[in-house]
Each structure stands twice: as C-alpha cells, then as structure tokens.
Design a protein around this motif. Structure first.
Motif, PDB file in Angstrom:
ATOM      1  N   LEU A  99     -23.648  10.192  -8.434  1.00  7.59           N
ATOM      2  CA  LEU A  99     -25.072  10.393  -8.166  1.00  7.59           C
ATOM      3  C   LEU A  99     -25.295  11.178  -6.874  1.00  7.59           C
ATOM      4  CD1 LEU A  99     -26.470   6.899  -9.191  1.00  7.59           C
ATOM      5  CD2 LEU A  99     -26.554   9.007 -10.516  1.00  7.59           C
ATOM      6  N   GLU A 100     -24.530  10.852  -5.847  1.00  5.48           N
ATOM      7  CA  GLU A 100     -24.671  11.564  -4.577  1.00  5.48           C
ATOM      8  C   GLU A 100     -24.224  13.011  -4.710  1.00  5.48           C
ATOM      9  OE1 GLU A 100     -25.533  12.619  -0.698  1.00  5.48           O
ATOM     10  OE2 GLU A 100     -26.332  11.062  -2.007  1.00  5.48           O
ATOM     11  N   ARG A 101     -23.146  13.244  -5.426  1.00  5.70           N
ATOM     12  CA  ARG A 101     -22.665  14.611  -5.625  1.00  5.70           C
ATOM     13  C   ARG A 101     -23.703  15.435  -6.383  1.00  5.70           C
ATOM     14  NH1 ARG A 101     -16.507  16.229  -7.219  1.00  5.70           N
ATOM     15  NH2 ARG A 101     -16.793  18.435  -6.837  1.00  5.70           N
ATOM     16  N   ALA A 102     -24.305  14.842  -7.415  1.00  6.09           N
ATOM     17  CA  ALA A 102     -25.356  15.534  -8.170  1.00  6.09           C
ATOM     18  C   ALA A 102     -26.545  15.856  -7.256  1.00  6.09           C
ATOM     19  CB  ALA A 102     -25.800  14.681  -9.351  1.00  6.09           C
ATOM     20  N   ARG A 103     -26.933  14.907  -6.403  1.00  2.00           N
ATOM     21  CA  ARG A 103     -28.046  15.132  -5.483  1.00  2.00           C
ATOM     22  C   ARG A 103     -27.729  16.275  -4.519  1.00  2.00           C
ATOM     23  NH1 ARG A 103     -29.448  14.690  -0.693  1.00  2.00           N
ATOM     24  NH2 ARG A 103     -27.582  13.624   0.018  1.00  2.00           N
ATOM     25  N   GLN A 104     -26.538  16.259  -3.951  1.00  2.00           N
ATOM     26  CA  GLN A 104     -26.150  17.309  -3.008  1.00  2.00           C
ATOM     27  C   GLN A 104     -26.071  18.680  -3.679  1.00  2.00           C
ATOM     28  OE1 GLN A 104     -22.573  16.186  -0.928  1.00  2.00           O
ATOM     29  NE2 GLN A 104     -23.567  14.475   0.102  1.00  2.00           N
ATOM     30  N   ALA A 105     -25.794  18.715  -4.985  1.00  2.00           N
ATOM     31  CA  ALA A 105     -25.667  19.974  -5.716  1.00  2.00           C
ATOM     32  C   ALA A 105     -27.017  20.526  -6.178  1.00  2.00           C
ATOM     33  CB  ALA A 105     -24.751  19.780  -6.923  1.00  2.00           C
ATOM     34  N   GLY A 106     -28.099  19.774  -5.945  1.00  2.00           N
ATOM     35  CA  GLY A 106     -29.413  20.264  -6.348  1.00  2.00           C
ATOM     36  C   GLY A 106     -30.053  19.483  -7.466  1.00  2.00           C
ATOM     37  N   GLY A 107     -29.389  18.418  -7.920  1.00  2.00           N
ATOM     38  CA  GLY A 107     -29.974  17.562  -8.940  1.00  2.00           C
ATOM     39  C   GLY A 107     -30.852  16.496  -8.296  1.00  2.00           C
ATOM     40  N   THR A 108     -31.385  15.629  -9.123  1.00  2.00           N
ATOM     41  CA  THR A 108     -32.274  14.571  -8.663  1.00  2.00           C
ATOM     42  C   THR A 108     -31.731  13.226  -9.115  1.00  2.00           C
ATOM     43  OG1 THR A 108     -34.164  16.044  -8.941  1.00  2.00           O
ATOM     44  CG2 THR A 108     -34.642  13.694  -8.795  1.00  2.00           C
ATOM     45  N   VAL A 109     -31.626  12.283  -8.189  1.00  2.00           N
ATOM     46  CA  VAL A 109     -31.280  10.920  -8.575  1.00  2.00           C
ATOM     47  C   VAL A 109     -32.555  10.311  -9.140  1.00  2.00           C
ATOM     48  CG1 VAL A 109     -30.514   8.640  -7.805  1.00  2.00           C
ATOM     49  CG2 VAL A 109     -29.443  10.709  -6.875  1.00  2.00           C
TER      50      VAL A 109
END
Length: 146
Positions: free
Chosen positions: A100-110
């Motif tokens: 989840l954190e990696r997705a957030r850092q890549a521009g996704g949304t938790v």
C-alpha cells in the motif's frame, strides 16, 4: 472452456504514466511499452501497450482506453476501476502495508488502510492512477486459496 485467465487488460488514460506506476513504482517486470509502430486512426486502434508477466504466468496488460474501446467496438468512455478489484496476495501482514505504501509513493491512492477481517484475512485497498482497485491480502492462517 478452460478454467483459467491468461491476461487482464486495464484501460488507462495515460499509458506512459501507468507504465511508470506499475514498472517503476510497484516493480513489475516488463520489456517496456511495445507496439508503438502501430498508429491508430479515427476508427482503428493503435497497438501501443505495456505488458507485465506475473509470477503465476498471468499477463497484466495496460492499453489506452480509447484504443481498447475501438478494438472492442464499444463507445469510448471514462476509465473507472470501482466495478471490480484485483487481488494481490502477499506472505505477511507487513507486506500488505508495504504494498500500500509503495503504491501511494508511486502515485496511487490508498483507498482503505489494512485491517483484519473476520473471515481470516488482513487486507487493504489501493487504486492505481486510473482508479483501478487492488486489494493487498494476507491470509491469517497462511493458506492461500488454491
């Protein structure tokens, strides 16, 4: 009919941005964006796509939403990811949080932070830049469904 899925294609609004999210952000292996030599027209789709072969052999493909609509002979519409989710199984509770954190850092949304569910999973949701919904899941008993 054979009982397995070989590929999942996600319609995306910006192929370059989505490629960076999945390849650089989430670390999925890919040869890059392919098929750029096949330029679409008013009624024909282009061939540009990004493909990721996952560990279980499933092919995750990214394709421009307009090209996908043309290819399927459907009206072009907005990209939406809320009608379904894709499951990403991990080996530990910590990995759920890391994904989840990696997705957030890549521009996704938790979308939903991880929590333990009464049916035996620890899971949370993220959405990619186009809103495609993913659930990161750890099975509390350590046994993934087969």
């Amino acid at each position: 009919m054979r009982t397995h899925i070989n590929a999942i294609t996600l319609a995306v609004s910006d192929l370059d941005r989505s490629f960076r999210f999945y390849h650089e952000g989430l670390g999925l292996p890919s040869p890059g964006i392919i098929g750029t030599e096949y330029v679409g027209g008013d009624d024909t789709p282009g061939g540009s796509a990004a493909m990721f072969t996952l560990d279980n052999g499933l092919l995750l493909s990214l394709y421009g939403r307009t090209d996908l609509a043309k290819d399927a002979d459907l009206p072009d519409g907005p990209v939406t990811g809320a009608a379904m989710s894709l499951g990403y199984f991990v080996d530990t509770r910590e990995e759920v949080e890391e994904v989840l954190e990696r997705a957030r850092q890549a521009g996704g949304t938790v979308v939903r932070p991880p929590l333990e569910r009464p049916w035996g999973i620890y899971a949370g949701y993220f959405a990619d830049p186009d809103g495609h919904l993913w659930e990161a899941v750890f099975f509390l008993d350590g046994k993934r469904p087969s």
